[in-house]
Scaffold this motif. Structure first.
Motif, PDB file in Angstrom:
ATOM      1  N   THR A 107      10.448  -9.585  45.899  1.00  8.88           N
ATOM      2  CA  THR A 107      11.019 -10.880  45.950  1.00  8.88           C
ATOM      3  C   THR A 107       9.886 -11.830  45.701  1.00  8.88           C
ATOM      4  O   THR A 107       9.825 -12.768  45.020  1.00  8.88           O
ATOM      5  CB  THR A 107      11.480 -11.282  47.605  1.00  8.88           C
ATOM      6  N   ALA A 108       8.429 -11.464  46.376  1.00  4.04           N
ATOM      7  CA  ALA A 108       7.613 -12.342  46.305  1.00  4.04           C
ATOM      8  C   ALA A 108       6.954 -12.153  44.686  1.00  4.04           C
ATOM      9  O   ALA A 108       6.554 -13.211  44.054  1.00  4.04           O
ATOM     10  CB  ALA A 108       6.354 -11.845  47.025  1.00  4.04           C
ATOM     11  N   ALA A 109       7.041 -11.037  44.069  1.00  6.87           N
ATOM     12  CA  ALA A 109       6.657 -10.812  42.490  1.00  6.87           C
ATOM     13  C   ALA A 109       7.587 -11.932  41.722  1.00  6.87           C
ATOM     14  O   ALA A 109       7.251 -12.864  41.026  1.00  6.87           O
ATOM     15  CB  ALA A 109       6.978  -9.738  42.166  1.00  6.87           C
ATOM     16  N   TYR A 110       8.716 -11.895  42.128  1.00  5.65           N
ATOM     17  CA  TYR A 110       9.718 -12.483  41.150  1.00  5.65           C
ATOM     18  C   TYR A 110       9.805 -14.154  41.380  1.00  5.65           C
ATOM     19  O   TYR A 110       9.843 -15.009  40.556  1.00  5.65           O
ATOM     20  CB  TYR A 110      11.384 -12.348  41.489  1.00  5.65           C
ATOM     21  N   LEU A 111       9.308 -14.644  42.789  1.00  3.80           N
ATOM     22  CA  LEU A 111       9.146 -15.829  43.156  1.00  3.80           C
ATOM     23  C   LEU A 111       7.768 -16.641  42.698  1.00  3.80           C
ATOM     24  O   LEU A 111       7.921 -17.818  42.311  1.00  3.80           O
ATOM     25  CB  LEU A 111       9.135 -15.757  44.675  1.00  3.80           C
ATOM     26  N   THR A 112       6.895 -15.832  42.289  1.00  3.69           N
ATOM     27  CA  THR A 112       5.509 -16.215  41.703  1.00  3.69           C
ATOM     28  C   THR A 112       5.707 -17.174  40.481  1.00  3.69           C
ATOM     29  O   THR A 112       5.014 -18.036  40.481  1.00  3.69           O
ATOM     30  CB  THR A 112       4.621 -15.078  41.741  1.00  3.69           C
ATOM     31  N   GLY A 113       6.393 -16.558  39.580  1.00  4.02           N
ATOM     32  CA  GLY A 113       6.404 -17.249  38.226  1.00  4.02           C
ATOM     33  C   GLY A 113       7.082 -18.587  38.253  1.00  4.02           C
ATOM     34  O   GLY A 113       6.236 -19.537  38.053  1.00  4.02           O
ATOM     35  N   LEU A 115       7.428 -20.400  40.732  1.00  7.20           N
ATOM     36  CA  LEU A 115       6.710 -21.268  41.719  1.00  7.20           C
ATOM     37  C   LEU A 115       5.345 -21.900  41.157  1.00  7.20           C
ATOM     38  O   LEU A 115       4.963 -22.936  41.133  1.00  7.20           O
ATOM     39  CB  LEU A 115       6.253 -20.499  43.040  1.00  7.20           C
ATOM     40  N   LEU A 116       4.946 -20.916  40.232  1.00  7.22           N
ATOM     41  CA  LEU A 116       3.561 -21.450  39.301  1.00  7.22           C
ATOM     42  C   LEU A 116       4.032 -22.644  38.652  1.00  7.22           C
ATOM     43  O   LEU A 116       3.409 -23.528  38.281  1.00  7.22           O
ATOM     44  CB  LEU A 116       2.923 -20.353  38.539  1.00  7.22           C
TER      45      LEU A 116
END
Length: 147
Positions: A107-113, A115-116
């Motif tokens: 979830t954190a990995a998919y949210l990072t893009g 969000l950036l």
């Protein structure tokens, strides 16, 4: 309805967070805990650039069924050791190792893009100037008012 830049990006951030974490919260709410056992360490080939990956293969009991699944990160354990597991009540094969990184890492990995991208749009003044407003109406649906 009209929002200033800060309100609009706070709304987008909340929506983004809800979209990406809501599914995981639902998954956790419909899951059960179990104690699994490391059955063996599996090896996969991710290609010549990344090398060989290792992962634990874990078995646990879900009612009368014995379920096995591949752990999603390497765990420093040996075959036969016990490990905490969470699985879906209606689909026991949908299981994860019960650690923070195993449950929330994807979830954190998919949210990072996204969000950036959102942060870049917020902080680069050429995209949205500081005093701009965003208006929602019937026609057009979204208008950007630059002042």
């Amino acid at each position: 309805m009209s929002f200033n830049k800060n309100q609009f990006f706070l709304l987008l951030f909340a929506l983004l967070l809800l979209l990406f974490t809501g599914n995981k919260i639902w998954w956790l709410a419909n899951s059960r805990k179990a104690t699994g056992m490391i059955w063996f360490t599996g090896h996969g080939n991710l290609g010549s650039v990344l090398g060989v990956s290792t992962y634990p293969v874990i078995r646990f009991n879900a009612g009368k069924e014995i379920i096995s699944f591949n752990g999603n990160i390497p765990v420093d354990t040996k075959p036969g050791e016990k490990i905490a597991v969470r699985y879906q009540i209606n689909d026991p094969s949908d299981a994860k190792v019960n650690t923070l990184i195993c449950i929330w890492g994807d979830t954190a990995a998919y949210l990072t893009g996204p969000l950036l991208v959102l942060l870049a749009c917020f902080f680069i003044p050429d995209i949205f100037p500081a005093k701009s407003r965003i208006r929602f109406a019937k026609n057009p649906l979204i208008s950007f008012i630059y002042t």
